[in-house]
Design an enzyme around this catalytic site. Structure first.
Site, short mmCIF file in Angstrom:
data_model
loop_
_atom_site.label_atom_id
_atom_site.label_comp_id
_atom_site.label_asym_id
_atom_site.label_seq_id
_atom_site.Cartn_x
_atom_site.Cartn_y
_atom_site.Cartn_z
N ASP A 98 0.88 -1.17 0.00
CA ASP A 98 0.00 0.00 0.00
C ASP A 98 0.91 1.22 0.00
O ASP A 98 2.12 1.09 0.22
CB ASP A 98 -0.89 -0.01 1.26
N SER A 99 0.32 2.40 -0.21
CA SER A 99 1.09 3.63 -0.13
C SER A 99 1.58 3.87 1.30
O SER A 99 2.55 4.59 1.51
CB SER A 99 0.22 4.81 -0.56
N CYS A 149 -4.52 -1.72 -1.73
CA CYS A 149 -4.76 -0.29 -1.94
C CYS A 149 -5.72 -0.16 -3.11
O CYS A 149 -5.43 -0.65 -4.20
CB CYS A 149 -3.41 0.37 -2.27
N CYS A 191 -11.21 2.73 0.47
CA CYS A 191 -9.76 3.00 0.62
C CYS A 191 -9.34 2.27 1.88
O CYS A 191 -10.03 2.33 2.91
CB CYS A 191 -9.53 4.50 0.77
#
Ligand code: DGL
Length: 262
Positions: free
Chosen positions: A12-13, A75, A184
């Site tokens: 994920d970010s 994500c 999200c």
């Protein structure tokens, strides 16, 4: 010493994908997991899709180099930008991605009115359009793109996030939704704040458990029963910061390795 079995890579970010990691760990406790937080690049959700696509390939390449036998794109933004492309670039690697859970929301909505809260990147691109096409028939879907929420979660600013949610969710309250899709992975950590704003009538639809089940299905007989899996935590950002986030969110004291991807 036995060589380490191949692991499941999860990226994920930032810390959003930890909500997915926890579910995978709970459902497949024998698996070794590598969690990759691309915190030098967070947030993904407000970047152009092409940029996120390219970055997702770089991150996936790193996980595959480390021996990932399956990669979870934990994500929604990166899945919207890159899932299809990743499967083309690495046809030999199974990828499990995320799409906003409009299907269960629409199926269970009594009023036929549902909301989706996600980043701008997630609403762009073909994946979301196809989700609506496949699953939103006869149901009203109201979307809210939240630019700043994921960063408020990254920064541990939950009071500010609740304040932001009061404004962001107003149109969904006005529309009379009875299901709200958390589109999200960072928003799983805001469930209490979102419930407080939306009230008890609105059910939150969080796909984390379903994504973990999908990982189990894809691995099928290749899972590792009867052992305790290990988790390696990596970040392109500051390892001490991810360490404190893990301590704050889960009370664990983890070693975090720095990664340089250039
Ligand atoms: N966790 C990511 C998602 O599911 C987004 C956060 C970001 O904008 O980087 O979309």
């Amino acid at each position: 010493m036995e060589p380490a079995p191949p692991a499941i890579g999860v990226f994920d970010s930032g810390i959003g994908g930890l909500s997915i990691l926890r579910e995978i760990q709970a459902q497949l406790p024998g698996e070794d997991l590598i969690y990759f937080a691309d915190q030098a690049w967070v947030p993904y959700g407000s970047r152009p899709l092409e940029q996120v696509r390219e970055r997702a390939v770089t991150v996936a390449a790193d996980l595959i180099r480390r021996g990932a036998k399956l990669v979870v794109v934990a994500c929604n933004s990166a899945s919207a930008a890159a899932l299809h492309h990743l499967r083309q670039v690495y046809p030999e690697v199974p990828f499990v991605g995320m799409e906003p859970a409009v299907k269960p929301a629409a199926e269970h909505s009594d009023r036929g009115v549902v909301g989706v809260l996600a980043t701008a990147a997630t609403f762009q691109g073909e994946l979301y359009a196809s989700v609506l096409d496949r699953h939103a028939n006869g149901v009203e879907v109201h979307e809210v793109a939240a630019a700043e929420l994921a960063m408020l979660v990254e920064d541990g600013r939950f009071t500010d996030a609740k304040e932001a949610l009061r404004g962001l969710l107003q149109p969904l309250i006005a529309a009379g939704i009875d299901r709200l899709v958390l589109g999200c992975t960072h928003y799983s950590f805001l469930s209490d704040e979102i419930r407080a704003v939306m009230g008890p009538e609105v059910e939150l639809v969080d796909p984390s458990a379903a994504v973990a089940r999908q990982v189990g299905r894809v691995l099928a007989a290749k899972t590792q029963p009867g052992r305790n899996g290990q988790i390696a935590y990596l970040t392109t950002g500051d390892p001490a910061r991810l360490g404190s986030q893990l301590a704050a969110l889960f009370g664990i004291d983890a070693i975090v390795q720095p990664v340089e991807l250039g």
